[in-house]
Design a protein around this motif. Structure first.
Motif, PDB file in Angstrom:
ATOM      1  N   THR A  87     -31.933  -7.399 -14.138  1.00 19.24           N
ATOM      2  CA  THR A  87     -30.992  -7.165 -13.041  1.00 19.24           C
ATOM      3  C   THR A  87     -30.955  -5.690 -12.666  1.00 19.24           C
ATOM      4  O   THR A  87     -30.925  -5.336 -11.478  1.00 19.24           O
ATOM      5  N   GLU A  88     -30.999  -4.812 -13.668  1.00 14.46           N
ATOM      6  CA  GLU A  88     -30.957  -3.380 -13.386  1.00 14.46           C
ATOM      7  C   GLU A  88     -32.218  -2.919 -12.666  1.00 14.46           C
ATOM      8  O   GLU A  88     -32.158  -2.129 -11.718  1.00 14.46           O
ATOM      9  N   GLU A  89     -33.391  -3.409 -13.112  1.00  9.99           N
ATOM     10  CA  GLU A  89     -34.636  -3.025 -12.456  1.00  9.99           C
ATOM     11  C   GLU A  89     -34.670  -3.523 -11.008  1.00  9.99           C
ATOM     12  O   GLU A  89     -35.099  -2.815 -10.100  1.00  9.99           O
ATOM     13  N   TYR A  90     -34.204  -4.763 -10.821  1.00 11.42           N
ATOM     14  CA  TYR A  90     -34.159  -5.315  -9.460  1.00 11.42           C
ATOM     15  C   TYR A  90     -33.250  -4.463  -8.575  1.00 11.42           C
ATOM     16  O   TYR A  90     -33.570  -4.184  -7.414  1.00 11.42           O
ATOM     17  N   THR A  91     -32.134  -4.017  -9.129  1.00 10.40           N
ATOM     18  CA  THR A  91     -31.176  -3.240  -8.341  1.00 10.40           C
ATOM     19  C   THR A  91     -31.762  -1.902  -7.916  1.00 10.40           C
ATOM     20  O   THR A  91     -31.612  -1.496  -6.763  1.00 10.40           O
ATOM     21  N   VAL A  92     -32.440  -1.212  -8.832  1.00  8.03           N
ATOM     22  CA  VAL A  92     -32.996   0.092  -8.448  1.00  8.03           C
ATOM     23  C   VAL A  92     -34.153  -0.079  -7.460  1.00  8.03           C
ATOM     24  O   VAL A  92     -34.347   0.767  -6.569  1.00  8.03           O
ATOM     25  N   LEU A  93     -34.923  -1.167  -7.566  1.00  6.48           N
ATOM     26  CA  LEU A  93     -35.975  -1.406  -6.585  1.00  6.48           C
ATOM     27  C   LEU A  93     -35.382  -1.724  -5.220  1.00  6.48           C
ATOM     28  O   LEU A  93     -35.894  -1.288  -4.187  1.00  6.48           O
ATOM     29  N   LEU A  94     -34.295  -2.488  -5.203  1.00 10.67           N
ATOM     30  CA  LEU A  94     -33.622  -2.779  -3.941  1.00 10.67           C
ATOM     31  C   LEU A  94     -33.088  -1.487  -3.328  1.00 10.67           C
ATOM     32  O   LEU A  94     -33.178  -1.269  -2.110  1.00 10.67           O
ATOM     33  N   ALA A  95     -32.543  -0.611  -4.175  1.00 10.18           N
ATOM     34  CA  ALA A  95     -32.066   0.683  -3.682  1.00 10.18           C
ATOM     35  C   ALA A  95     -33.235   1.517  -3.157  1.00 10.18           C
ATOM     36  O   ALA A  95     -33.121   2.179  -2.119  1.00 10.18           O
ATOM     37  N   ALA A  96     -34.378   1.477  -3.850  1.00 12.75           N
ATOM     38  CA  ALA A  96     -35.549   2.232  -3.396  1.00 12.75           C
ATOM     39  C   ALA A  96     -36.060   1.713  -2.064  1.00 12.75           C
ATOM     40  O   ALA A  96     -36.580   2.477  -1.247  1.00 12.75           O
ATOM     41  N   SER A  97     -35.909   0.411  -1.814  1.00  7.59           N
ATOM     42  CA  SER A  97     -36.392  -0.164  -0.551  1.00  7.59           C
ATOM     43  C   SER A  97     -35.576   0.315   0.638  1.00  7.59           C
ATOM     44  O   SER A  97     -35.993   0.145   1.785  1.00  7.59           O
ATOM     45  N   ARG A  98     -34.408   0.910   0.384  1.00 11.40           N
ATOM     46  CA  ARG A  98     -33.582   1.427   1.475  1.00 11.40           C
ATOM     47  C   ARG A  98     -33.973   2.857   1.852  1.00 11.40           C
ATOM     48  O   ARG A  98     -33.273   3.519   2.610  1.00 11.40           O
ATOM     49  N   ALA A  99     -35.112   3.330   1.313  1.00  5.28           N
ATOM     50  CA  ALA A  99     -35.513   4.716   1.562  1.00  5.28           C
ATOM     51  C   ALA A  99     -36.044   4.936   2.967  1.00  5.28           C
ATOM     52  O   ALA A  99     -36.144   6.068   3.407  1.00  5.28           O
ATOM     53  N   TRP A 100     -36.408   3.854   3.689  1.00  5.11           N
ATOM     54  CA  TRP A 100     -37.014   4.019   5.002  1.00  5.11           C
ATOM     55  C   TRP A 100     -36.108   3.487   6.099  1.00  5.11           C
ATOM     56  O   TRP A 100     -35.280   2.605   5.881  1.00  5.11           O
ATOM     57  N   ASP A 101     -36.339   4.004   7.294  1.00  3.42           N
ATOM     58  CA  ASP A 101     -35.845   3.357   8.499  1.00  3.42           C
ATOM     59  C   ASP A 101     -36.854   2.260   8.814  1.00  3.42           C
ATOM     60  O   ASP A 101     -37.927   2.529   9.343  1.00  3.42           O
ATOM     61  N   THR A 102     -36.529   1.013   8.476  1.00  3.49           N
ATOM     62  CA  THR A 102     -37.520  -0.056   8.561  1.00  3.49           C
ATOM     63  C   THR A 102     -37.951  -0.346   9.987  1.00  3.49           C
ATOM     64  O   THR A 102     -38.982  -0.963  10.209  1.00  3.49           O
ATOM     65  N   ALA A 103     -37.174   0.096  10.967  1.00  3.03           N
ATOM     66  CA  ALA A 103     -37.584  -0.124  12.353  1.00  3.03           C
ATOM     67  C   ALA A 103     -38.775   0.749  12.728  1.00  3.03           C
ATOM     68  O   ALA A 103     -39.565   0.403  13.592  1.00  3.03           O
ATOM     69  N   ALA A 104     -38.913   1.901  12.066  1.00  4.11           N
ATOM     70  CA  ALA A 104     -39.976   2.836  12.413  1.00  4.11           C
ATOM     71  C   ALA A 104     -41.094   2.879  11.380  1.00  4.11           C
ATOM     72  O   ALA A 104     -42.152   3.412  11.643  1.00  4.11           O
ATOM     73  N   ALA A 105     -40.860   2.303  10.206  1.00  2.94           N
ATOM     74  CA  ALA A 105     -41.847   2.397   9.140  1.00  2.94           C
ATOM     75  C   ALA A 105     -43.001   1.435   9.373  1.00  2.94           C
ATOM     76  O   ALA A 105     -42.955   0.566  10.236  1.00  2.94           O
ATOM     77  N   GLY A 106     -44.041   1.603   8.561  1.00  2.00           N
ATOM     78  CA  GLY A 106     -45.172   0.688   8.622  1.00  2.00           C
ATOM     79  C   GLY A 106     -44.802  -0.676   8.080  1.00  2.00           C
ATOM     80  O   GLY A 106     -43.754  -0.871   7.455  1.00  2.00           O
ATOM     81  N   GLY A 107     -45.695  -1.649   8.296  1.00  3.60           N
ATOM     82  CA  GLY A 107     -45.420  -3.024   7.911  1.00  3.60           C
ATOM     83  C   GLY A 107     -45.119  -3.181   6.437  1.00  3.60           C
ATOM     84  O   GLY A 107     -44.253  -3.965   6.051  1.00  3.60           O
ATOM     85  N   ALA A 108     -45.852  -2.462   5.572  1.00  8.15           N
ATOM     86  CA  ALA A 108     -45.624  -2.593   4.136  1.00  8.15           C
ATOM     87  C   ALA A 108     -44.191  -2.224   3.777  1.00  8.15           C
ATOM     88  O   ALA A 108     -43.537  -2.909   2.996  1.00  8.15           O
ATOM     89  N   ALA A 109     -43.686  -1.121   4.339  1.00  7.60           N
ATOM     90  CA  ALA A 109     -42.315  -0.701   4.058  1.00  7.60           C
ATOM     91  C   ALA A 109     -41.316  -1.700   4.616  1.00  7.60           C
ATOM     92  O   ALA A 109     -40.278  -1.976   4.008  1.00  7.60           O
ATOM     93  N   ARG A 110     -41.624  -2.283   5.794  1.00  3.99           N
ATOM     94  CA  ARG A 110     -40.690  -3.239   6.398  1.00  3.99           C
ATOM     95  C   ARG A 110     -40.607  -4.527   5.588  1.00  3.99           C
ATOM     96  O   ARG A 110     -39.563  -5.157   5.522  1.00  3.99           O
ATOM     97  N   ARG A 111     -41.733  -4.935   4.980  1.00  4.45           N
ATOM     98  CA  ARG A 111     -41.742  -6.214   4.263  1.00  4.45           C
ATOM     99  C   ARG A 111     -41.105  -6.125   2.890  1.00  4.45           C
ATOM    100  O   ARG A 111     -40.683  -7.143   2.334  1.00  4.45           O
ATOM    101  N   VAL A 112     -41.055  -4.920   2.319  1.00  2.00           N
ATOM    102  CA  VAL A 112     -40.643  -4.785   0.926  1.00  2.00           C
ATOM    103  C   VAL A 112     -39.245  -5.340   0.683  1.00  2.00           C
ATOM    104  O   VAL A 112     -39.021  -6.114  -0.255  1.00  2.00           O
ATOM    105  N   ARG A 113     -38.274  -4.963   1.516  1.00  2.00           N
ATOM    106  CA  ARG A 113     -36.899  -5.388   1.264  1.00  2.00           C
ATOM    107  C   ARG A 113     -36.772  -6.905   1.352  1.00  2.00           C
ATOM    108  O   ARG A 113     -36.130  -7.546   0.509  1.00  2.00           O
ATOM    109  N   ALA A 114     -37.422  -7.503   2.379  1.00  2.00           N
ATOM    110  CA  ALA A 114     -37.352  -8.954   2.525  1.00  2.00           C
ATOM    111  C   ALA A 114     -37.959  -9.658   1.315  1.00  2.00           C
ATOM    112  O   ALA A 114     -37.413 -10.648   0.805  1.00  2.00           O
ATOM    113  N   LYS A 115     -39.086  -9.156   0.826  1.00  2.00           N
ATOM    114  CA  LYS A 115     -39.730  -9.800  -0.316  1.00  2.00           C
ATOM    115  C   LYS A 115     -38.884  -9.669  -1.583  1.00  2.00           C
ATOM    116  O   LYS A 115     -38.841 -10.592  -2.406  1.00  2.00           O
TER     117      LYS A 115
END
Length: 671
Positions: A90-118
């Protein structure tokens, strides 16, 4: 509304996933787009593209030939494989979810946009307390990232237009070795085919979407560290250890390099090349005096004198008036079908794993608006198993703000992260790490599991052990002073995280700090209530309610120099020598930037750029940048750090401030 291809892909996934298997002929009959194709060849090509998209999405699509009739081909989605590459706590998942918020997903590349959804499709529950204490990072969000990351993983070259520090953009052909983040900015390091040498490119200066340029032929070096590559660019045979005199609690980054105490009057830097040392010293020259080497001291005085003289009197605006406005780079940023499909599957999986979810909660988790989310639900509503008729469509409802999804079991699965997506997520972790505090071990274990994906390791446990920050510090220096510097940062982070966890009104929710501001001499003592941590590039800030200011203020974490007893009286800084550089510059600022200072326009988010006319007197090769209400102190420091490569053209009061600060520094360094 979603594109036709997204609806078709969703129908294909639902139709294959709803049964044990389906043969190719039936699949082509029941999927409307295949059945209505202009020819069998067109249907085949469409299906092959769809298969590639489904596999790239992370779904285990299996192709099998019938044992009795090898002309019959069956398709199924392997239920035995969940698709979840990462086995996370749970802790690892939480920090990865927090890391996925590092980008503005509207402007980032596809890989960055898909990460949070996955990540949301994994079905984990995040630790809300830990998520609240992790910052929303600000890694550069660039549409060029995905093809660059993909080229590293696939071993291909790329072709793109690049605007270097010396003029108009030119085409570059590069075999990427490393794509990574340093100080909050993305860089590409690789083999430049045209120059036949390794080169470093700042990703924000790439002005076209990178396209594939054949298989890479140059062997990639076994060991590459981006930070080391960038440091070597400032290397020199002229090296020395500088002796400094500095104001207490100031020049903090230099004190950290020296391992000096916060109140030490003099300290010595480690051995540094002259260009790197000069840049570091100029950036903090308001607070220090270089005592030796004498040659470096004289050079510093000369540079500061040149800066002062360049800013005396009114600026010559002739070259600015004649300069041509630079058109912004037009790089496509529209989401790909795979981005949208990842989100649609994640919406269904997330909701079904919880029975029902509030509309506002789901839109916040996905980082999209409620309007976008409703559009996604409308797409789900018209898709389903095409092999059994319209009665088996997905049921999606969102009345009264509560979302429910039913009859979509094939979508209730975890989507695996590709090596490219894992690499993008590693950059998010890099932004998170400086303020990880007590969760640093969780960040490291999550990084190890991501590295296993990037390196193609079969099991995450086989990934190489990633040393912790404590282990790195112990290996690089046994100096007790350096250890004290690291301990101070750790103590501040620990206290902040403890305060953020405290219940409202609890005594532990408040801190008394000594703060060293960059805009004035001395320090202040403040009582604060921490609210959250924010990260902007390489800088981490604490948003807190300050009793002294009677309102919310942002404090740079590395400038909280001391934790004080709760009863310590609050105090503002005592007046010191030199100007107070508080607040922002009112209105617009125009800068003339020589190539060596182009980084200032990027660091301060210039709203307009102009390129000097070729051959223009005093402006040839220069770029003019317009800033709107920049923060005063960092801008003054940046102009000094540029060593004369940057000149403030307007407003005049800011020019006068530069003269005052530069003259003061020159006088301190003149014998």
């Amino acid at each position: 509304m979603a594109s036709k291809s997204v609806e078709r892909l969703l129908n294909v996934i639902m139709t294959i996933g709803s049964r044990r298997r389906i043969d190719r002929a039936k699949l082509f009959r029941v999927i409307p787009d295949y059945a209505q194709a202009v020819s069998d060849q067109a249907a085949e090509r469409m299906f092959e593209r769809d298969k590639a998209a489904i596999i790239e999405l992370g779904l285990p699509l299996v192709t099998e030939r019938d044992l009795l009739d090898e002309n019959t081909v069956h398709y199924r989605i392997d239920a035995a494989r969940s698709g979840a590459v990462l086995d996370l706590t749970t802790e690892e998942y939480t920090v990865l979810l927090a890391a996925s918020r590092a980008w503005d997903t509207a402007a980032a590349g596809g890989a960055a946009r898909r990460v949070r959804a996955k990540l949301l499709s994994l079905g984990h529950d995040a630790d809300p307390d830990l998520l609240r204490r992790t910052p929303r990072g600000a890694v550069e969000s660039l549409p060029v990232l995905t093809p660059l990351l993909q080229a590293v993983v696939s071993g291909h070259g790329v072709r793109f237009l690049y605007r270097g520090t010396h003029g108009a953009p030119s085409e570059r052909r590069v075999e990427p070795w490393v794509v990574g983040v340093h100080d909050g900015h993305w860089y590409l390091h690789g083999w430049d085919r045209d120059r036949e040498a390794p080169r470093v490119f700042r990703a924000s200066r790439i002005e076209s979407f990178p396209t594939e340029a054949g298989v890479a032929v140059r062997q990639r070096p076994e060991h590459i560290e981006l930070a080391e590559v960038l440091e070597r660019m400032l290397d020199s045979d002229d090296r020395a250890s500088a002796l400094l005199r500095a104001a207490p609690f100031k020049a903090l980054s230099l004190r950290d390099r020296a391992g000096a105490t916060l109140e030490a009057e003099t300290f010595r830097l480690p051995d540094l090349p002259r260009p790197a040392a000069r840049r570091l010293l100029l950036a903090d020259v308001r607070w220090l005096e270089l005592l030796e080497p004498i040659g470096w001291r004289e050079e510093l005085a000369a540079v500061l004198t040149v800066i002062a003289e360049a800013h005396e009197g009114a600026a010559d605006l002739t070259a600015l008036d004649r300069a041509a406005a630079r058109l912004p780079a037009r790089i496509r940023v529209s989401p790909q079908s795979g981005d949208h499909l990842s989100r649609l599957i994640s919406v269904a999986s997330y909701v079904m794993s919880r029975d029902e979810v509030q509309l506002a909660e789901l839109s916040e988790a996905l980082g999209i608006t409620e309007k976008q989310l409703i559009t996604d639900l409308q797409v789900l509503f018209v898709c389903g198993d095409m092999g059994t008729g319209w009665e088996d469509l997905i049921e999606a409802e969102w009345e009264h703000g509560t979302v429910r999804v039913r009859n979509a079991e094939p979508l209730r699965r975890a989507l695996s992260l590709s090596a490219v997506e894992s690499t993008a997520l590693l950059a998010g972790l890099a932004a998170l790490e400086p303020v990880a505090g007590q969760t640093v071990q969780v960040v490291e274990s999550a990084r190890a599991k991501l590295l296993a994906v990037v390196e193609g390791t079969a099991e995450p446990s086989e990934a190489p052990q990633v040393p912790s920050r404590r282990e790195i510090a112990a290996a690089t220096s046994a100096d007790e002073r350096a250890a004290r510097t690291a301990d101070r940062a750790e103590q501040v982070l620990t206290a902040v995280h403890t305060a953020l966890r405290a219940e409202p009104g609890a005594a532990g929710g408040r801190l008394t700090i000594r703060y060293s501001s960059t805009d004035r001499a001395g320090t202040s003592v403040r009582r604060i209530k921490p609210l959250r941590i924010e990260t902007v590039g390489a800088r981490s800030y604490l948003l807190a309610h300050c009793e002294l200011a009677q309102g919310e203020r942002r404090f740079r974490l590395d400038r909280i120099v001391e934790l004080l007893p709760a009863g310590t009286a609050m105090a503002r800084p005592a007046p010191g020598e030199g100007p107070v550089l508080a607040g922002r510059v009112e209105g617009e600022v125009w800068l003339r930037l020589a190539p060596a200072a182009h980084w200032i326009a990027e660091s301060f988010d210039a709203v307009e750029l102009r390129d000097a006319a070729e051959g223009a007197e005093g402006g040839s090769g220069a770029t003019f940048a317009r800033l709107v209400e920049p923060v005063l102190a960092p801008l003054v420091d940046a102009v000094l750090e540029s060593a004369g490569a940057a000149e403030v053209l307007a407003p005049e009061p800011l020019r006068d401030t530069i003269v005052t600060v530069a003259r003061g520094g020159a006088v301190r360094h003149t014998r």
